[in-house]
Design a protein around this motif. Sequence first.
Motif, PDB file in Angstrom:
ATOM      1  N   PRO A  94      -3.565   6.934   6.261  1.00  0.00           N
ATOM      2  CA  PRO A  94      -4.610   6.056   6.790  1.00  0.00           C
ATOM      3  C   PRO A  94      -5.562   6.725   7.773  1.00  0.00           C
ATOM      4  CG  PRO A  94      -2.481   4.948   6.791  1.00  0.00           C
ATOM      5  CD  PRO A  94      -2.222   6.385   6.519  1.00  0.00           C
ATOM      6  N   CYS A 107      -0.527   4.113   0.731  1.00  0.00           N
ATOM      7  CA  CYS A 107      -1.194   4.993   1.687  1.00  0.00           C
ATOM      8  C   CYS A 107      -0.545   4.758   3.044  1.00  0.00           C
ATOM      9  CB  CYS A 107      -2.688   4.697   1.734  1.00  0.00           C
ATOM     10  SG  CYS A 107      -3.618   5.726   2.903  1.00  0.00           S
ATOM     11  N   ARG A 150       0.280  -5.344   5.860  1.00  0.00           N
ATOM     12  CA  ARG A 150       0.808  -3.984   5.786  1.00  0.00           C
ATOM     13  C   ARG A 150       2.038  -3.844   6.688  1.00  0.00           C
ATOM     14  NH1 ARG A 150      -2.214   0.162   4.012  1.00  0.00           N
ATOM     15  NH2 ARG A 150      -1.369   1.525   5.649  1.00  0.00           N
ATOM     16  N   ALA A 201      -7.298   1.370   5.961  1.00  0.00           N
ATOM     17  CA  ALA A 201      -7.227   0.144   5.157  1.00  0.00           C
ATOM     18  C   ALA A 201      -8.391  -0.770   5.506  1.00  0.00           C
ATOM     19  CB  ALA A 201      -5.906  -0.568   5.418  1.00  0.00           C
ATOM     20  N   GLN A 227      -4.601  -6.321   5.106  1.00  0.00           N
ATOM     21  CA  GLN A 227      -5.431  -5.482   4.244  1.00  0.00           C
ATOM     22  C   GLN A 227      -6.026  -6.310   3.114  1.00  0.00           C
ATOM     23  OE1 GLN A 227      -3.629  -1.840   2.923  1.00  0.00           O
ATOM     24  NE2 GLN A 227      -5.448  -1.147   1.822  1.00  0.00           N
ATOM     25  N   SER A 262       0.842  -1.191   0.000  1.00  0.00           N
ATOM     26  CA  SER A 262       0.000   0.000   0.000  1.00  0.00           C
ATOM     27  C   SER A 262       0.875   1.237   0.000  1.00  0.00           C
ATOM     28  CB  SER A 262      -0.906   0.017   1.239  1.00  0.00           C
ATOM     29  OG  SER A 262      -1.501   1.286   1.419  1.00  0.00           O
ATOM     30  N   TRP A 295      -8.295   8.878  -5.841  1.00  0.00           N
ATOM     31  CA  TRP A 295      -9.128   7.973  -5.062  1.00  0.00           C
ATOM     32  C   TRP A 295     -10.430   7.698  -5.810  1.00  0.00           C
ATOM     33  CZ3 TRP A 295      -7.373   5.438  -0.939  1.00  0.00           C
ATOM     34  CH2 TRP A 295      -6.258   5.958  -0.253  1.00  0.00           C
ATOM     35  N   TRP A 328      -8.028   7.525   5.207  1.00  0.00           N
ATOM     36  CA  TRP A 328      -8.308   6.393   4.330  1.00  0.00           C
ATOM     37  C   TRP A 328      -7.890   5.096   5.020  1.00  0.00           C
ATOM     38  CZ3 TRP A 328     -10.977   7.715   0.051  1.00  0.00           C
ATOM     39  CH2 TRP A 328     -10.905   9.046  -0.365  1.00  0.00           C
ATOM     40  N   TYR A 385      -9.722   0.431   0.632  1.00  0.00           N
ATOM     41  CA  TYR A 385      -9.763   1.381   1.739  1.00  0.00           C
ATOM     42  C   TYR A 385     -11.192   1.870   1.962  1.00  0.00           C
ATOM     43  CZ  TYR A 385      -4.858   1.772   0.218  1.00  0.00           C
ATOM     44  OH  TYR A 385      -3.582   1.502  -0.168  1.00  0.00           O
ATOM     45  N   THR A 386     -11.454   2.386   3.154  1.00  0.00           N
ATOM     46  CA  THR A 386     -12.676   3.139   3.403  1.00  0.00           C
ATOM     47  C   THR A 386     -12.299   4.618   3.504  1.00  0.00           C
ATOM     48  OG1 THR A 386     -12.453   2.794   5.798  1.00  0.00           O
ATOM     49  CG2 THR A 386     -13.835   1.229   4.574  1.00  0.00           C
ATOM     50  N   TYR A 387     -13.322   5.479   3.608  1.00  0.00           N
ATOM     51  CA  TYR A 387     -13.075   6.928   3.698  1.00  0.00           C
ATOM     52  C   TYR A 387     -13.784   7.457   4.933  1.00  0.00           C
ATOM     53  CZ  TYR A 387     -12.925  11.860   2.295  1.00  0.00           C
ATOM     54  OH  TYR A 387     -12.714  13.223   2.250  1.00  0.00           O
TER      55      TYR A 387
END
Length: 261
Positions: A55, A50, A82, A60, A88, A48, A117, A58, A97-99
Amino acid sequence: NLVTVTQTSAVQPDTITTVNTDLGTILADATGSTLYIFATDIPGSGKSTCTGSCPENWPAASADIVKVSSPLVSSDFSLFTRTDGTEQVSYRGHPLYTYRSDTNSGDVKGEGIGMVWFTAKPDYTVMIAKQPVIGSYLTDSAGMTLYFFTSDTTGTSACTGSCLSTWPAFSAGAVVAPSLLKTTDFRTVSRSDGVQQLAYMGRPLYRYAPDKKPGDTFGQGINNRWFVANISGSVLVIATTVATTVQATKTPYSRSYGGGY
C-alpha cells in the motif's frame, strides 16, 4: 456492517468519476487520480492482496460513502473493510487503488506494472487474473475464468452439442482489455451453431459451468483437454505440484488426449 452506496446528480460532488486518457475512459477518485485493479485480487471476495509494504505505492481507494453520477451506476460499487480497519472501494467486486507515481489527473503510469496492475475501466470485456501455480490467465469482465479446449483447431470449436452445457462458448462484442493484451490477438469466430465466439491467439474461449465465482478454476486439466486460458496463449499442464507449459505452435492442436469432453 451495511454500507450505503448512493447515486447522485451530476451537480453534486462524486467520490468516483471517469476521466478520458490515452488508454481510454478510466475510473478516477474525487481528486482525478487514476484508479487501478490488482490482478491477484479475487473479485467479490471482500479482500485485498495488496498488503505489507504494497500500500505504500498502491494506496487503497477509501471512502465512507461512494457517490457516483451517470453513466456510472451505484450498484457497481461497494465498500469492504481492510485488515487495517479502513474502508476500501471496489468496482464490480474489484478492489480499487491509486498509484503514488501518478501526480496529475489522467496519469496512467501504473498501467501494466509487474504485469498485475491495470487501470480500472468501466467497459472491460476481458480481464487478467493471476493465481499461484496457474499464473496469469484470461477472465470475463466479472472475473470468471476462461478456458482453452485442446481438441479445437485454430479458429474452430470442437465443443458442440451437450459439450456446450458444461463449457459455454464465450462471446463478447468489441474487445476492451488491459494494454498488456493485444487486441489483434482476439478475433470473433463463427460457430456452426451460429454463435459468435471470441478466440484468443486462435483458440476459442469458454467458461466452465461448475465455476460459480471469480477465482474458481475447477475446469483446469479436465480430461487433460481443458485448461485455463493462459495469457501467453500456451496450455498450462499441471501435474501434481509441478507445472509445465506446452508452448503454442503453428499447429498447437495436434496433440491427442483421447475421447470425451
